[in-house]
Design a protein around this motif. Sequence first.
Motif, PDB file in Angstrom:
ATOM      1  N   SER A  44       1.031  -1.190   0.077  1.00  0.00           N
ATOM      2  CA  SER A  44      -0.097  -0.113   0.058  1.00  0.00           C
ATOM      3  C   SER A  44       0.920   1.168   0.035  1.00  0.00           C
ATOM      4  O   SER A  44       2.227   1.197   0.477  1.00  0.00           O
ATOM      5  CB  SER A  44      -0.973   0.061   1.438  1.00  0.00           C
ATOM      6  N   ASN A  72      -9.608  -1.546  -8.342  1.00  0.00           N
ATOM      7  CA  ASN A  72     -10.708  -1.745  -7.667  1.00  0.00           C
ATOM      8  C   ASN A  72     -11.551  -2.690  -8.314  1.00  0.00           C
ATOM      9  O   ASN A  72     -12.710  -2.606  -8.565  1.00  0.00           O
ATOM     10  CB  ASN A  72     -11.734  -0.376  -7.750  1.00  0.00           C
ATOM     11  N   THR A  96      -8.083   0.284  -4.536  1.00  0.00           N
ATOM     12  CA  THR A  96      -7.211  -0.906  -4.407  1.00  0.00           C
ATOM     13  C   THR A  96      -6.602  -1.299  -5.645  1.00  0.00           C
ATOM     14  O   THR A  96      -7.394  -1.370  -6.574  1.00  0.00           O
ATOM     15  CB  THR A  96      -8.067  -1.889  -3.543  1.00  0.00           C
ATOM     16  N   CYS A  98      -4.393  -4.551  -7.393  1.00  0.00           N
ATOM     17  CA  CYS A  98      -3.971  -6.201  -7.472  1.00  0.00           C
ATOM     18  C   CYS A  98      -3.576  -6.452  -8.461  1.00  0.00           C
ATOM     19  O   CYS A  98      -3.620  -5.833  -9.808  1.00  0.00           O
ATOM     20  CB  CYS A  98      -5.008  -6.995  -6.718  1.00  0.00           C
ATOM     21  N   ASN A 112      -4.392  -7.346  -2.008  1.00  0.00           N
ATOM     22  CA  ASN A 112      -4.854  -5.921  -2.393  1.00  0.00           C
ATOM     23  C   ASN A 112      -3.713  -4.902  -1.536  1.00  0.00           C
ATOM     24  O   ASN A 112      -3.236  -5.145  -0.561  1.00  0.00           O
ATOM     25  CB  ASN A 112      -6.000  -5.631  -1.921  1.00  0.00           C
ATOM     26  N   THR A 114      -3.475  -0.947  -1.088  1.00  0.00           N
ATOM     27  CA  THR A 114      -4.279   0.519  -1.278  1.00  0.00           C
ATOM     28  C   THR A 114      -3.324   1.832  -1.608  1.00  0.00           C
ATOM     29  O   THR A 114      -2.082   1.822  -1.062  1.00  0.00           O
ATOM     30  CB  THR A 114      -4.879   0.748   0.246  1.00  0.00           C
TER      31      THR A 114
END
Length: 446
Positions: A44, A72, A96, A98, A112, A114
């Motif tokens: 993140s 997302n 988010t 990934c 994930n 952020t």
Amino acid sequence: MRFGQFLLTRLQRMLRCGLLLALFAQRLCLATGPPPVITVQPQSLDVPLLGVATFSVTASSGTTMSYQWYQNGNPIAGANSSSYSILTVLGLSAGTYCVLVSNAGGSVMSANATLNLAQAPVIYTQPQSQPVIQGQSASFSVGANALPSPSYQWYFNSSRLASGTSSTLALSNVGASQAGNYKVVLANSAGTVTSAVAILTVYVPPALQTQPTNQSVIVGQSTAFSVVVSSPPPFNYQWNFNGAALPGATNAALMLSNVQTNQAGGYSAVVSNPAGSITSQVATLTVNVPAGIATQPQNQIVLPGQPASFSVVATGTSPIVYQWYFNATPIGGGTNSTLIVLNVQQAQAGSYTVRVANPGGSVISSAATLTVQPPPVLSVSGAGVTTTGFSFQFSVPVGHTFVVLASGDLRSWTSIGTNVAVSSTSTFVDTAATNYPQRFYRVVTQ
């Protein structure tokens, strides 16, 4: 029986088919390899607006891998490598992220990560200056908005405080050495900000290093009293005179000019601050009025053997001391306001002065002259009876008082007249002489 044999035959065929399928799958797996394994997940990020954000993943596999990044849950066009960078972070960039990692053996989705829009710290509550009494506690605090939460570092007079790493700085049992300037620096990934300076004032109960001392001045001169405080400032001062506050006397030093006698007395200082107060010892101001002479000694004329006295009335501050002089020579024992000379002789005729002194100074009187006159010689002449009585003449020095005495037996004498000679020859008439069969006369003069 035939039906049972049929079922057994079908079951055996199915088992042989499953075995063949399993062998096929095993051979297929050996041909394509296992799916990828992610060894380092994307992390993140907190990135300020218009900043750069980069996500990355590390995966292992025996075959070539492909990547697809998602925001997302939606695939990002062109985001097909092990890292994905956003060169200009905007509000829509938050969310988010990934990545799907694939190879011929399969695929795996990362955890994930952020992306937060970071905000540099903004202080909305500054630390406030404050006074405390020595030994008490003090605290400074700061209120700020920031994303992510900032770090805090407090400073004392530009020196880093090891324990000052939160939004509040607490100080216990505060000492005088902790008085000074305090500030805090807030920092996060978006920037840093420094607070306003807050001042900590530590009040230490006052203690006197130097007391006021007694002073002695001559009227009209100037003088001063002062105190020195050993504790750190600030302090308030109030001088007292004979126990009463002196208006405007609010400094460490009290200056007195053109001092008068009504200013003589006791002076003390009260030193105070919020931690307490202390009163100095009382210092005495003595105002000396220089010795002066209100009444000068007067000239004297005496006969030999008579006493003479000179006196002076002095002014000024006590104690006053006297020293009489005869022709400028000190007279032993002549140390009073009055000088008495007994049994005066001609050798003691001359000039007499007195020195009057006190702590304010001294003064010499004007000279008084002692004149020693010989006693007057009386001579009687021109005696005879007249129509008004018995008359006779006699000589008396001008200005001398004379007394005429009469007696019938030369033993008892009676004063029959007193006067002051206005000329060298005086005449006296005894109008009662005819009343006596005989009468004797004598004249006494001073």
